[in-house]
Design a protein around this motif. Structure first.
Motif, PDB file in Angstrom:
ATOM      1  N   ASP A 193     -50.760 -28.242 -15.494  1.00  0.00           N
ATOM      2  CA  ASP A 193     -49.982 -27.115 -14.979  1.00  0.00           C
ATOM      3  C   ASP A 193     -50.893 -25.986 -14.485  1.00  0.00           C
ATOM      4  O   ASP A 193     -50.561 -25.280 -13.521  1.00  0.00           O
ATOM      5  CB  ASP A 193     -49.028 -26.585 -16.050  1.00  0.00           C
ATOM      6  N   VAL A 194     -52.027 -25.804 -15.151  1.00  0.00           N
ATOM      7  CA  VAL A 194     -52.999 -24.810 -14.669  1.00  0.00           C
ATOM      8  C   VAL A 194     -53.477 -25.193 -13.269  1.00  0.00           C
ATOM      9  O   VAL A 194     -53.572 -24.348 -12.366  1.00  0.00           O
ATOM     10  CB  VAL A 194     -54.200 -24.683 -15.640  1.00  0.00           C
ATOM     11  N   GLU A 195     -53.764 -26.479 -13.075  1.00  0.00           N
ATOM     12  CA  GLU A 195     -54.202 -26.958 -11.761  1.00  0.00           C
ATOM     13  C   GLU A 195     -53.112 -26.732 -10.713  1.00  0.00           C
ATOM     14  O   GLU A 195     -53.387 -26.295  -9.595  1.00  0.00           O
ATOM     15  CB  GLU A 195     -54.548 -28.450 -11.844  1.00  0.00           C
ATOM     16  N   ASN A 196     -51.859 -26.998 -11.078  1.00  0.00           N
ATOM     17  CA  ASN A 196     -50.746 -26.829 -10.142  1.00  0.00           C
ATOM     18  C   ASN A 196     -50.498 -25.364  -9.784  1.00  0.00           C
ATOM     19  O   ASN A 196     -49.979 -25.056  -8.704  1.00  0.00           O
ATOM     20  CB  ASN A 196     -49.460 -27.435 -10.711  1.00  0.00           C
ATOM     21  N   ASN A 197     -50.836 -24.465 -10.711  1.00  0.00           N
ATOM     22  CA  ASN A 197     -50.608 -23.025 -10.492  1.00  0.00           C
ATOM     23  C   ASN A 197     -51.932 -22.268 -10.351  1.00  0.00           C
ATOM     24  O   ASN A 197     -51.984 -21.059 -10.607  1.00  0.00           O
ATOM     25  CB  ASN A 197     -49.797 -22.446 -11.650  1.00  0.00           C
ATOM     26  N   LEU A 198     -52.975 -22.988  -9.941  1.00  0.00           N
ATOM     27  CA  LEU A 198     -54.331 -22.429  -9.944  1.00  0.00           C
ATOM     28  C   LEU A 198     -54.439 -21.141  -9.133  1.00  0.00           C
ATOM     29  O   LEU A 198     -54.985 -20.135  -9.609  1.00  0.00           O
ATOM     30  CB  LEU A 198     -55.315 -23.475  -9.408  1.00  0.00           C
ATOM     31  N   PHE A 199     -53.932 -21.145  -7.920  1.00  0.00           N
ATOM     32  CA  PHE A 199     -54.089 -19.967  -7.058  1.00  0.00           C
ATOM     33  C   PHE A 199     -53.373 -18.751  -7.635  1.00  0.00           C
ATOM     34  O   PHE A 199     -53.913 -17.629  -7.622  1.00  0.00           O
ATOM     35  CB  PHE A 199     -53.577 -20.262  -5.639  1.00  0.00           C
ATOM     36  N   ASP A 200     -52.158 -18.961  -8.166  1.00  0.00           N
ATOM     37  CA  ASP A 200     -51.426 -17.836  -8.772  1.00  0.00           C
ATOM     38  C   ASP A 200     -52.185 -17.270  -9.969  1.00  0.00           C
ATOM     39  O   ASP A 200     -52.286 -16.044 -10.139  1.00  0.00           O
ATOM     40  CB  ASP A 200     -50.029 -18.289  -9.226  1.00  0.00           C
TER      41      ASP A 200
ATOM     42  N   LEU B  65     -62.820 -20.692 -12.647  1.00  0.00           N
ATOM     43  CA  LEU B  65     -61.533 -20.803 -11.950  1.00  0.00           C
ATOM     44  C   LEU B  65     -61.664 -20.432 -10.463  1.00  0.00           C
ATOM     45  O   LEU B  65     -61.049 -21.068  -9.607  1.00  0.00           O
ATOM     46  CB  LEU B  65     -60.496 -19.899 -12.625  1.00  0.00           C
ATOM     47  N   CYS B  66     -62.467 -19.413 -10.184  1.00  0.00           N
ATOM     48  CA  CYS B  66     -62.690 -19.028  -8.785  1.00  0.00           C
ATOM     49  C   CYS B  66     -63.368 -20.158  -8.010  1.00  0.00           C
ATOM     50  O   CYS B  66     -63.021 -20.432  -6.854  1.00  0.00           O
ATOM     51  CB  CYS B  66     -63.540 -17.764  -8.708  1.00  0.00           C
ATOM     52  N   LEU B  67     -64.325 -20.814  -8.650  1.00  0.00           N
ATOM     53  CA  LEU B  67     -65.003 -21.948  -8.021  1.00  0.00           C
ATOM     54  C   LEU B  67     -64.005 -23.077  -7.745  1.00  0.00           C
ATOM     55  O   LEU B  67     -63.988 -23.664  -6.653  1.00  0.00           O
ATOM     56  CB  LEU B  67     -66.139 -22.442  -8.914  1.00  0.00           C
ATOM     57  N   LYS B  68     -63.149 -23.373  -8.725  1.00  0.00           N
ATOM     58  CA  LYS B  68     -62.127 -24.414  -8.543  1.00  0.00           C
ATOM     59  C   LYS B  68     -61.191 -24.052  -7.389  1.00  0.00           C
ATOM     60  O   LYS B  68     -60.822 -24.896  -6.579  1.00  0.00           O
ATOM     61  CB  LYS B  68     -61.297 -24.569  -9.831  1.00  0.00           C
TER      62      LYS B  68
ATOM     63  N   CYS C 201     -60.584 -19.966   0.980  1.00  0.00           N
ATOM     64  CA  CYS C 201     -61.861 -20.334   0.352  1.00  0.00           C
ATOM     65  C   CYS C 201     -62.810 -19.146   0.336  1.00  0.00           C
ATOM     66  O   CYS C 201     -63.473 -18.880  -0.673  1.00  0.00           O
ATOM     67  CB  CYS C 201     -62.499 -21.514   1.100  1.00  0.00           C
ATOM     68  N   VAL C 202     -62.879 -18.419   1.437  1.00  0.00           N
ATOM     69  CA  VAL C 202     -63.739 -17.230   1.512  1.00  0.00           C
ATOM     70  C   VAL C 202     -63.341 -16.220   0.440  1.00  0.00           C
ATOM     71  O   VAL C 202     -64.197 -15.667  -0.272  1.00  0.00           O
ATOM     72  CB  VAL C 202     -63.646 -16.588   2.916  1.00  0.00           C
ATOM     73  N   ILE C 203     -62.050 -15.981   0.289  1.00  0.00           N
ATOM     74  CA  ILE C 203     -61.564 -14.992  -0.689  1.00  0.00           C
ATOM     75  C   ILE C 203     -61.972 -15.392  -2.108  1.00  0.00           C
ATOM     76  O   ILE C 203     -62.535 -14.579  -2.869  1.00  0.00           O
ATOM     77  CB  ILE C 203     -60.026 -14.855  -0.591  1.00  0.00           C
ATOM     78  N   TYR C 204     -61.706 -16.660  -2.479  1.00  0.00           N
ATOM     79  CA  TYR C 204     -62.003 -17.090  -3.854  1.00  0.00           C
ATOM     80  C   TYR C 204     -63.505 -17.201  -4.105  1.00  0.00           C
ATOM     81  O   TYR C 204     -63.982 -16.879  -5.195  1.00  0.00           O
ATOM     82  CB  TYR C 204     -61.303 -18.406  -4.157  1.00  0.00           C
ATOM     83  N   ALA C 205     -64.253 -17.657  -3.082  1.00  0.00           N
ATOM     84  CA  ALA C 205     -65.704 -17.748  -3.256  1.00  0.00           C
ATOM     85  C   ALA C 205     -66.321 -16.360  -3.399  1.00  0.00           C
ATOM     86  O   ALA C 205     -67.221 -16.148  -4.230  1.00  0.00           O
ATOM     87  CB  ALA C 205     -66.321 -18.492  -2.074  1.00  0.00           C
TER      88      ALA C 205
ATOM     89  N   GLU D 250     -73.107 -23.797  -5.510  1.00  0.00           N
ATOM     90  CA  GLU D 250     -71.831 -24.340  -5.032  1.00  0.00           C
ATOM     91  C   GLU D 250     -71.012 -23.264  -4.330  1.00  0.00           C
ATOM     92  O   GLU D 250     -70.449 -23.495  -3.255  1.00  0.00           O
ATOM     93  CB  GLU D 250     -71.048 -24.938  -6.204  1.00  0.00           C
ATOM     94  N   LEU D 251     -70.940 -22.078  -4.911  1.00  0.00           N
ATOM     95  CA  LEU D 251     -70.173 -20.990  -4.296  1.00  0.00           C
ATOM     96  C   LEU D 251     -70.774 -20.578  -2.957  1.00  0.00           C
ATOM     97  O   LEU D 251     -70.041 -20.395  -1.967  1.00  0.00           O
ATOM     98  CB  LEU D 251     -70.111 -19.785  -5.240  1.00  0.00           C
ATOM     99  N   TYR D 252     -72.089 -20.436  -2.905  1.00  0.00           N
ATOM    100  CA  TYR D 252     -72.741 -20.029  -1.649  1.00  0.00           C
ATOM    101  C   TYR D 252     -72.611 -21.113  -0.586  1.00  0.00           C
ATOM    102  O   TYR D 252     -72.438 -20.812   0.604  1.00  0.00           O
ATOM    103  CB  TYR D 252     -74.206 -19.680  -1.909  1.00  0.00           C
ATOM    104  N   SER D 253     -72.686 -22.370  -0.981  1.00  0.00           N
ATOM    105  CA  SER D 253     -72.525 -23.462  -0.016  1.00  0.00           C
ATOM    106  C   SER D 253     -71.096 -23.494   0.522  1.00  0.00           C
ATOM    107  O   SER D 253     -70.873 -23.665   1.729  1.00  0.00           O
ATOM    108  CB  SER D 253     -72.874 -24.812  -0.659  1.00  0.00           C
ATOM    109  N   LEU D 254     -70.123 -23.328  -0.376  1.00  0.00           N
ATOM    110  CA  LEU D 254     -68.718 -23.346   0.031  1.00  0.00           C
ATOM    111  C   LEU D 254     -68.405 -22.213   1.006  1.00  0.00           C
ATOM    112  O   LEU D 254     -67.742 -22.418   2.029  1.00  0.00           O
ATOM    113  CB  LEU D 254     -67.810 -23.224  -1.196  1.00  0.00           C
ATOM    114  N   ILE D 255     -68.890 -21.016   0.694  1.00  0.00           N
ATOM    115  CA  ILE D 255     -68.558 -19.875   1.554  1.00  0.00           C
ATOM    116  C   ILE D 255     -69.283 -19.967   2.901  1.00  0.00           C
ATOM    117  O   ILE D 255     -68.761 -19.562   3.934  1.00  0.00           O
ATOM    118  CB  ILE D 255     -68.844 -18.533   0.835  1.00  0.00           C
ATOM    119  N   THR D 256     -70.485 -20.546   2.893  1.00  0.00           N
ATOM    120  CA  THR D 256     -71.200 -20.762   4.164  1.00  0.00           C
ATOM    121  C   THR D 256     -70.424 -21.732   5.043  1.00  0.00           C
ATOM    122  O   THR D 256     -70.232 -21.498   6.242  1.00  0.00           O
ATOM    123  CB  THR D 256     -72.612 -21.316   3.890  1.00  0.00           C
ATOM    124  N   GLU D 257     -69.949 -22.816   4.457  1.00  0.00           N
ATOM    125  CA  GLU D 257     -69.164 -23.808   5.218  1.00  0.00           C
ATOM    126  C   GLU D 257     -67.843 -23.215   5.696  1.00  0.00           C
ATOM    127  O   GLU D 257     -67.402 -23.497   6.817  1.00  0.00           O
ATOM    128  CB  GLU D 257     -68.907 -25.032   4.336  1.00  0.00           C
TER     129      GLU D 257
END
Length: 822
Positions: free
Chosen positions: A240-247, A269-272, A286-290, A311-318
């Motif tokens: 349920d955490v995964e299903n409501n992750l963004f909230d 959680l932000c990384l997820k 993705c930019v917001i959460y990263a 991981e966070l820097y790679s994600l936000i660069t992409e």
């Protein structure tokens, strides 16, 4: 009847839904259906009054006009707000039904006075909420933090925690009854509505906004949200955490300073959330959460949180690359590349972003190729930069290549070595760059190495495009072998778990560069559109744009109806420009304007200037950018095509002689087919007119090329050959052969679906009958046939030119139901 509703602020002109709606409009005449669009915006005062008059069953009057003005001022013409406002007026007895007079009555002065404190409907809804029981107010505020919709089970988990209790202290049946009562009351009061037995949503976002604002200040709201986020995190199951992750992450990041004891949890959680956003191709999210995750990293992040930071820097660069924000992308990319503690393999995702930035956004394919080779060397994969060494490697690669069987491919295991997998991704991109900058030896050598690595080390996600690309290399030797390599590419795609990531790329390589030489070109169009759709879905925007560019090209070669094609071209050109896909944008402009010229969108049909592009500006762009080989070549090809269609054979032949067969040698795409046809038209026309050897030689060379294509199995060039044989017979004065071969070419073109080619061949045959054989009646008939073919294609403009020029050959206007010879 099909009815669709969407919010216009969520769908721009480049959205796939907008494209679908335009397609429906283009197809409605042929499909026999209607398309009606109704835009529902905010109402003006006069429409508000019309609604009031209808609802209240009153005649227009100064009183109804003033009530309408008050309603419009309070609601800004929003339909939902207007109805909510009227309901509130009724509930407050400011709008009443007088039984004695049997009509609605109101006092505008009283309404203005008693609602003056409410500047808008949110204030009115706040006032309505304020009258609710305390439990209802708390419930509404809690669920307003859960987004536009929520599940009852989530509320059941959160309530005990928010009341500083635990679930075991509650009788769950009593708690559920309480929540059910609150939900029922909220539905009755028109705050909520049911989506299913367990899921509910707000009737309107303004109610959610009002519910959130009640009782607390802004800082108190943030604290309340943080507490609710923690409550959900502690009480929900992992699923349920995964299903409501963004909230949950949105709730937990609502406060300015995260407590130190919660920092590690929130960071994870932000990384997820950033990863999940990328999987959903929501790169802005993705930019917001990263960025939120990066703000939680310690000062010594590269030592204390090395893996999470990377991981966070790679994600936000992409993500910034995907949304084409080069400036922001460079900031995060440089941070990673400056870390001496990171290995080159750990930096590889950022290296690939930098390379893609040069190739795609900055349109510098040569520099991108050099950067790719440098990164390959850093990873231990030696590849020469010197073109001579690349050529030697290419020759040995092709000579030693052997097509693996389906059984050989099926027996392969996944590639395990991470460094080799990284090298595969860099090599497949480098192969594309080498093709863009016309470095054929590098293109061959890179594709050969990827195919060899696949057979030696196993299947990688980039094995499929590697085999398809190597099929391009093999095409010059055998269309059949090339198609088999493409087949192996799709086989590898099916074997790879992450195959969808490269499906768009494999699609445009196979269905543009390979299959059109052994399959009917009309069959390629649906596959290229699917490649576009898949590319956009997975975030492979570059491949998506290649698919639609090549869809335009193949549509032109196939003779797709011009009017819907013109709509497609304009749509996709605009999307390329919006997404800053400059390479495909510039390369595709001549496609679009060539189509527009054929339907009359140009003052001079021989000049590629109209609503898609201006020829002089296009040439200036090419010159200012240091010369774009493919864009320049496409301009020349479509100018030659216009010369062929509109009878300027001298200039058409001149352009063809200057260009030669460089396009076929360097690219070999289906455009080379139609280019060869139009070169031949101009060469044979000038050879018959002037008898000059240069034209005769060039015409025969073109014909011999087509002979080779047909012998190798090119089904799309069969009518070319019949046409050129007819032209050659006419050139050599063999009238009997020519009059047999021209109709054969027309029938072959028409039956194969090449209506535009049938139009051109009919026109050329009519010219021969008129000027060489002096058979005016037969010439008139074939001109009529040509006109019908041009009209069927959608070029009424060209058809009208022929009608005006040759109408003296037939006594009456061409009947609309005329039967064409073919």
């Amino acid at each position: 009847m099909f009815i669709g509703i969407y919010r216009s602020n969520e769908v721009d002109e480049a959205h796939y839904l907008s494209k679908t709606i335009r397609d429906l409009h283009a197809a409605k005449e042929k499909g026999g259906f209607e398309v009606t669009e109704i835009s529902v915006g905010n109402l003006d005062v006069s429409v508000c009054e019309e609604i009031l008059i209808s609802l209240l069953s009153v005649d227009p009057s100064p009183a109804s006009s003033r009530l309408a003005e008050i309603c419009h001022k309070r609601t800004d013409g929003n339909v939902f707000h207007l109805l909510s406002y009227l309901t509130m007026l009724q509930e407050e007895n400011l709008l009443q039904f007088h039984l004695g007079m049997f009509k609605w009555t109101w006092n505008c002065d009283r309404i203005e006075e008693e609602t003056a404190a409410s500047s808008n409907v949110v204030d009115l809804i706040l006032a309505k909420i304020a009258k609710q029981p305390q439990e209802m107010k708390y419930f509404l505020q809690l669920v307003s933090c859960l987004g536009s919709s929520f599940e009852k089970d989530v509320v059941l988990c959160a309530l005990p925690q928010m009341r500083d209790s635990t679930a075991c202290e509650f009788d769950m049946n009593e708690l559920e009854d309480e929540v059910d009562e609150l939900i029922s009351l909220a539905i009755h009061e028109r705050f909520l509505e049911s989506q299913s037995d367990l899921r509910f949503c707000w009737v309107h976002d303004s109610i959610q906004e009002a519910a959130l604002k009640q009782r607390f200040s802004e800082s108190e709201i943030d604290t309340f949200k943080f507490k609710l986020g923690n409550a959900l995190l502690q009480s929900l199951t992992e699923e349920d955490v995964e299903n409501n992750l963004f909230d949950i992450v949105n709730l937990l990041t609502s406060i300015d300073e995260c407590p130190e004891e919660d920092r590690a949890t929130l960071l994870g959680l932000c990384l997820k959330a950033a990863k999940k956003s990328t999987e959903l191709t929501s790169f802005d999210s993705c930019v917001i959460y990263a960025e939120r995750g990066i703000s939680l990293l310690p000062v010594e992040k590269w030592t204390q949180e090395r893996e999470v930071s990377l991981e966070l820097y790679s994600l936000i660069t992409e993500a910034y690359l995907s949304i084409v924000n080069a400036e922001k992308m460079k900031v995060y990319a440089d941070e990673v590349l400056q870390q001496s503690s990171l290995s080159e393999l750990e930096k590889v995702r950022v290296h690939i972003c930098n390379i893609s930035l040069y190739a795609g956004v900055m349109n510098k394919a040569r520099e991108a190729l050099d950067m790719s080779i440098d990164v390959l060397r850093k990873l231990g994969c030696k590849f020469p930069k010197n073109k001579l060494l690349q050529a030697r490697l290419a020759v040995s690669s092709v000579l030693g290549a052997k097509l693996p069987s389906e059984k050989d491919i099926a027996a392969l295991s996944p590639m395990e070595d991470e460094t080799r997998k990284a090298c595969m991704e860099i090599m497949v991109n480098a192969a594309t760059f080498s093709h863009h900058c016309n470095n054929i030896p590098a293109f061959i050598a890179l594709n050969s190495r990827m195919a060899q690595w696949t057979m030696k080390y196993g299947v990688d996600v980039y094995s499929a495009p590697a085999f398809a690309l190597f099929g391009m290399v093999k095409k010059s030797m055998s269309y059949k072998t090339a198609a088999l390599y493409a087949d192996r590419g799709f086989q590898l795609l099916d074997m790879c778990k992450e195959g969808k990531r490269t499906e768009s790329r494999v699609t445009y390589i196979s269905w543009f560069q390979i299959y059109p030489f052994s399959k009917p070109i009309h069959s390629t169009l649906k596959h290229l559109l699917r490649g576009y759709k898949v590319g956009m879905e997975v975030g492979d925007v570059e491949s998506a744009m290649w698919n639609v560019s090549q869809y335009m090209c193949n549509s032109i070669v196939a003779g797709k109806a011009l009017k819907p094609l013109a709509v497609d071209c304009v749509t996709y050109i605009e999307q390329m420009q919006m997404l800053k896909a400059d390479f495909t944008y510039h390369m595709s402009l001549p496609f679009a304007q060539g189509v527009l010229n054929m339907i009359g969108d140009a003052e001079d049909p021989l000049k590629l200037s109209g609503s898609a592009m201006v020829e002089e500006d296009f040439l200036a762009m090419i010159e200012s950018s240091g010369g774009q080989f493919w864009s320049s070549l496409h301009l020349q090809i479509f100018k030659s095509m216009m010369c062929s269609f509109f009878g300027d054979f001298e200039n058409g032949a001149k352009l063809a002689l200057e260009r030669g067969d460089v396009y076929e040698k360097k690219n070999g795409s289906p455009l080379a087919m139609t280019d060869t046809l139009h070169q031949g038209v101009s060469f044979y026309a000038m050879a018959r007119k002037t008898k000059e050897k240069r034209y005769i030689k060039a015409a025969k060379k073109v014909k011999n090329k087509v002979v080779t294509w047909v012998k190798k199995g090119n089904v799309n060039a069969v009518h070319y050959l019949s046409f050129f044989e007819a032209e050659e017979a006419a050139l050599e004065g063999k009238a009997e052969s020519a009059t047999e071969l021209y109709p054969k070419a027309i029938i072959s073109a028409a039956r194969s679906g090449f209506q535009h080619d049938a139009a051109l061949v009919s026109e050329r045959y009519a010219e021969y009958l008129l000027h060489d054989l002096k058979e005016n009646d037969s010439a008139g008939q074939y001109f009529q046939d040509s006109i019908q073919y041009y009209q069927g294609w959608g070029s009424d403009y060209k058809a009208e030119m022929l009608r005006k020029k040759y109408s003296y050959l037939w006594p009456d206007e061409i009947p609309k139901d005329i039967t064409v010879n073919a």
